[in-house]
Design a protein around this motif. Structure first.
Motif, PDB file in Angstrom:
ATOM      1  N   GLU A  13       0.759  -1.193  -0.089  1.00 50.76           N
ATOM      2  CA  GLU A  13       0.072   0.109   0.159  1.00 50.76           C
ATOM      3  C   GLU A  13       0.791   1.229  -0.005  1.00 50.76           C
ATOM      4  O   GLU A  13       0.468   2.226   0.743  1.00 50.76           O
ATOM      5  N   GLN A  14       2.093   1.350  -0.677  1.00 50.71           N
ATOM      6  CA  GLN A  14       2.893   2.397  -0.816  1.00 50.71           C
ATOM      7  C   GLN A  14       2.421   3.815  -1.014  1.00 50.71           C
ATOM      8  O   GLN A  14       2.520   4.675  -0.560  1.00 50.71           O
ATOM      9  N   GLU A  15       1.482   3.817  -1.911  1.00 48.27           N
ATOM     10  CA  GLU A  15       0.804   4.921  -2.528  1.00 48.27           C
ATOM     11  C   GLU A  15      -0.077   5.642  -1.524  1.00 48.27           C
ATOM     12  O   GLU A  15      -0.046   7.039  -1.371  1.00 48.27           O
ATOM     13  N   SER A  16      -0.952   5.006  -0.556  1.00 48.07           N
ATOM     14  CA  SER A  16      -1.772   5.451   0.294  1.00 48.07           C
ATOM     15  C   SER A  16      -1.225   5.835   1.680  1.00 48.07           C
ATOM     16  O   SER A  16      -1.844   6.589   2.354  1.00 48.07           O
ATOM     17  N   LEU A  17      -0.265   5.222   2.076  1.00 45.23           N
ATOM     18  CA  LEU A  17       0.556   5.549   3.301  1.00 45.23           C
ATOM     19  C   LEU A  17       0.798   6.833   3.683  1.00 45.23           C
ATOM     20  O   LEU A  17       0.137   7.442   4.977  1.00 45.23           O
ATOM     21  N   PRO A  18       1.252   7.691   3.053  1.00 43.86           N
ATOM     22  CA  PRO A  18       1.449   8.984   3.324  1.00 43.86           C
ATOM     23  C   PRO A  18       0.218  10.009   3.419  1.00 43.86           C
ATOM     24  O   PRO A  18       0.238  10.681   4.447  1.00 43.86           O
ATOM     25  N   TRP A  23      -3.495  12.210   7.424  1.00 40.52           N
ATOM     26  CA  TRP A  23      -5.230  12.394   7.632  1.00 40.52           C
ATOM     27  C   TRP A  23      -5.252  12.061   9.289  1.00 40.52           C
ATOM     28  O   TRP A  23      -5.902  12.461  10.035  1.00 40.52           O
ATOM     29  N   ILE A  24      -4.540  10.936   9.454  1.00 44.93           N
ATOM     30  CA  ILE A  24      -4.807  10.401  11.009  1.00 44.93           C
ATOM     31  C   ILE A  24      -4.345  11.489  11.787  1.00 44.93           C
ATOM     32  O   ILE A  24      -4.785  11.949  12.807  1.00 44.93           O
ATOM     33  N   SER A  25      -3.021  11.975  11.526  1.00 38.67           N
ATOM     34  CA  SER A  25      -2.397  13.078  12.318  1.00 38.67           C
ATOM     35  C   SER A  25      -3.263  14.405  12.481  1.00 38.67           C
ATOM     36  O   SER A  25      -3.187  15.043  13.668  1.00 38.67           O
ATOM     37  N   ARG A  26      -3.825  14.682  11.428  1.00 34.03           N
ATOM     38  CA  ARG A  26      -4.539  15.946  11.418  1.00 34.03           C
ATOM     39  C   ARG A  26      -5.622  15.680  12.378  1.00 34.03           C
ATOM     40  O   ARG A  26      -6.077  16.575  13.325  1.00 34.03           O
ATOM     41  N   VAL A  27      -6.400  14.475  12.342  1.00 35.90           N
ATOM     42  CA  VAL A  27      -7.862  14.292  13.025  1.00 35.90           C
ATOM     43  C   VAL A  27      -7.244  14.272  14.520  1.00 35.90           C
ATOM     44  O   VAL A  27      -7.908  14.856  15.593  1.00 35.90           O
ATOM     45  N   MET A  28      -6.132  13.499  14.760  1.00 40.55           N
ATOM     46  CA  MET A  28      -5.762  13.373  16.268  1.00 40.55           C
ATOM     47  C   MET A  28      -5.414  14.706  17.058  1.00 40.55           C
ATOM     48  O   MET A  28      -5.640  14.857  18.052  1.00 40.55           O
ATOM     49  N   ASP A  29      -4.612  15.555  16.192  1.00 40.94           N
ATOM     50  CA  ASP A  29      -4.281  16.878  16.567  1.00 40.94           C
ATOM     51  C   ASP A  29      -5.480  17.910  16.723  1.00 40.94           C
ATOM     52  O   ASP A  29      -5.504  18.547  17.766  1.00 40.94           O
ATOM     53  N   GLU A  30      -6.519  17.704  15.928  1.00 40.13           N
ATOM     54  CA  GLU A  30      -7.650  18.382  15.845  1.00 40.13           C
ATOM     55  C   GLU A  30      -8.444  18.037  17.360  1.00 40.13           C
ATOM     56  O   GLU A  30      -8.947  19.100  18.000  1.00 40.13           O
ATOM     57  N   HIS A  31      -8.452  17.045  17.687  1.00 45.88           N
ATOM     58  CA  HIS A  31      -9.329  16.646  18.814  1.00 45.88           C
ATOM     59  C   HIS A  31      -8.377  16.248  20.176  1.00 45.88           C
ATOM     60  O   HIS A  31      -8.951  16.133  21.216  1.00 45.88           O
ATOM     61  N   GLY A  32      -7.141  16.983  19.985  1.00 42.35           N
ATOM     62  CA  GLY A  32      -6.228  16.879  21.213  1.00 42.35           C
ATOM     63  C   GLY A  32      -6.047  15.396  21.903  1.00 42.35           C
ATOM     64  O   GLY A  32      -5.988  15.291  22.919  1.00 42.35           O
ATOM     65  N   LEU A  33      -5.970  14.446  20.989  1.00 50.24           N
ATOM     66  CA  LEU A  33      -5.858  13.082  21.415  1.00 50.24           C
ATOM     67  C   LEU A  33      -4.246  12.622  21.276  1.00 50.24           C
ATOM     68  O   LEU A  33      -3.801  12.846  20.000  1.00 50.24           O
ATOM     69  N   SER A  34      -3.724  11.885  22.109  1.00 52.19           N
ATOM     70  CA  SER A  34      -2.532  11.473  22.277  1.00 52.19           C
ATOM     71  C   SER A  34      -2.568  10.088  21.427  1.00 52.19           C
ATOM     72  O   SER A  34      -3.524   9.395  21.593  1.00 52.19           O
ATOM     73  N   TYR A  35      -1.489   9.817  20.740  1.00 54.06           N
ATOM     74  CA  TYR A  35      -1.701   8.622  19.811  1.00 54.06           C
ATOM     75  C   TYR A  35      -0.369   7.825  19.396  1.00 54.06           C
ATOM     76  O   TYR A  35       0.629   8.652  19.359  1.00 54.06           O
ATOM     77  N   GLU A  36      -0.441   6.585  18.944  1.00 52.48           N
ATOM     78  CA  GLU A  36       0.478   6.036  18.302  1.00 52.48           C
ATOM     79  C   GLU A  36      -0.039   5.409  17.174  1.00 52.48           C
ATOM     80  O   GLU A  36      -1.001   4.742  17.012  1.00 52.48           O
ATOM     81  N   ILE A  37       0.869   5.505  16.206  1.00 57.67           N
ATOM     82  CA  ILE A  37       0.512   4.375  14.687  1.00 57.67           C
ATOM     83  C   ILE A  37       1.247   3.351  14.820  1.00 57.67           C
ATOM     84  O   ILE A  37       2.258   3.626  14.674  1.00 57.67           O
ATOM     85  N   ILE A  38       0.686   2.101  14.771  1.00 54.35           N
ATOM     86  CA  ILE A  38       1.720   0.955  14.575  1.00 54.35           C
ATOM     87  C   ILE A  38       1.202   0.136  13.225  1.00 54.35           C
ATOM     88  O   ILE A  38       0.258  -0.233  12.904  1.00 54.35           O
ATOM     89  N   PHE A  39       2.283   0.619  12.377  1.00 49.25           N
ATOM     90  CA  PHE A  39       2.004  -0.123  11.032  1.00 49.25           C
ATOM     91  C   PHE A  39       2.686  -1.518  11.220  1.00 49.25           C
ATOM     92  O   PHE A  39       3.694  -1.621  11.410  1.00 49.25           O
TER      93      PHE A  39
END
Length: 320
Positions: A13-18, A23-39
């Motif tokens: 899925e190389q094209e979709s990953l960036p 998108w995930i980073s923007r949503v998490m920052d907008e809602h003030g949620l701490s997070y980790e993304i485990i690929f």
């Protein structure tokens, strides 16, 4: 503690990953949620791992595991669950068909509404009829067998309390049955949320018709294992008892009939000349074998065999 862990299996899925990462980073920052993304790179043959490495270098919240070969989605999720530290663990696919905008509400339903598991429901799907019709039938059968009233067991977008994913083990094609596995492990608060299903933007689907066949086989397997894994003798012993009693009753009846015929002066056949004798013999042997199988299964269950490991080639950022 991290609020949200996102576990995302990746296979070519190389094209979709960036785009997905941003998108995930923007949503998490907008809602003030701490997070980790485990690929979890499940043996991708394209440049998915190189893309993940680049993302992890610019965002410390990106963590990753790379398998040496393709083990399948269940293995990828199982490994991701073992690494997740968030209060809520959310799974989603890497192909951009699941919307990260659903994350805050899924998180709220687990934390505030008290659900152990929240499963997405792709009520309006952007898939061809060759996928939607078999999927509807598959979901209906699963609802009947599991007793869990979910519309879409196949949806990759799901949310779990951390303690749920730490107390279950999935393998084969059992990722679609996580709600059932969770229920059998005592996590009965299972909810559902209608989620957006987007058309595939890059590449092609990695799943074919064989997933439905494998899915039904795994449904039978997970139902049996979760019901009898602690007391396998209840299953094998019951079948063994029925078989052994059937053989014993037939044998007793044959002997009784011969004795009665002799007492009346009638000409009777030898017991060993009658087909029923061999049927009874088979039933007795099968009954004994089922008992033996039950005893061996009980011994194996008592040893609490641990799950096998997957061959991991590399990991990123898990020391952070």
């Amino acid at each position: 503690m991290i609020q949200v862990s996102l576990v995302i299996p990746v296979f070519d899925e190389q094209e979709s990953l960036p785009e997905l990462h941003n998108w995930i980073s923007r949503v998490m920052d907008e809602h003030g949620l701490s997070y980790e993304i485990i690929f979890v790179n499940d043996g991708s043959k394209d440049k998915s791992w190189e893309v993940i490495q680049k993302l992890s270098s610019i965002n410390p919240a990106v963590k990753a595991i790379s398998f040496t070969r393709n083990y399948g989605k269940s293995a990828a999720l199982d490994m991701g669950f073992s690494k997740a530290k968030g209060e809520v663990v959310i799974t989603m696919d890497a192909d951009l068909q699941d919307s990260p905008d659903e994350i805050p509400e899924l998180y709220r339903m687990v934390i505030e509404d008290g659900f152990d598991v929240v499963s997405g429901w792709k009520k309006k799907r952007h898939d061809p009829i060759s996928k939607t019709i078999p999927s509807k039938f598959f979901n209906w059968v699963t609802r009947v067998i599991s007793g869990i009233k979910l519309h879409d067991f196949n949806c990759g977008l799901k949310a779990y309390k951390n303690k749920v994913v730490k107390n279950i083990h999935i393998y084969g094609e059992m990722h679609r049955y996580i709600p059932l596995i969770a229920k059998w492990n005592g996590f009965t608060e299972i909810g559902e949320k209608v989620v957006e299903h987007r058309s595939r933007k890059y590449g092609v689907t990695k799943f074919g018709w064989e997933r439905f066949i494998n899915g039904f086989l795994d449904l039978i397997s997970v139902s049996f294992v979760n019901r009898y894994k602690r007391q396998p003798m209840h299953f094998f012993g019951t079948l063994g008892t029925i078989s052994f009693l059937a053989g014993f009753i037939i044998t007793f009846w044959l002997i009784f009939e011969k004795i009665r015929g002799i007492s009346k002066g009638l000409e009777v056949r030898n017991i060993t000349d009658q087909p029923l004798f061999f049927l009874a013999l088979v039933a007795l042997i099968v009954g004994a074998q089922l008992f033996l199988t039950g005893f061996l299964a009980e011994i194996m269950a008592s040893n609490n065999i641990k799950k096998g490991d997957y061959n991991v080639d590399e990991e990123l950022n898990f020391n952070n």
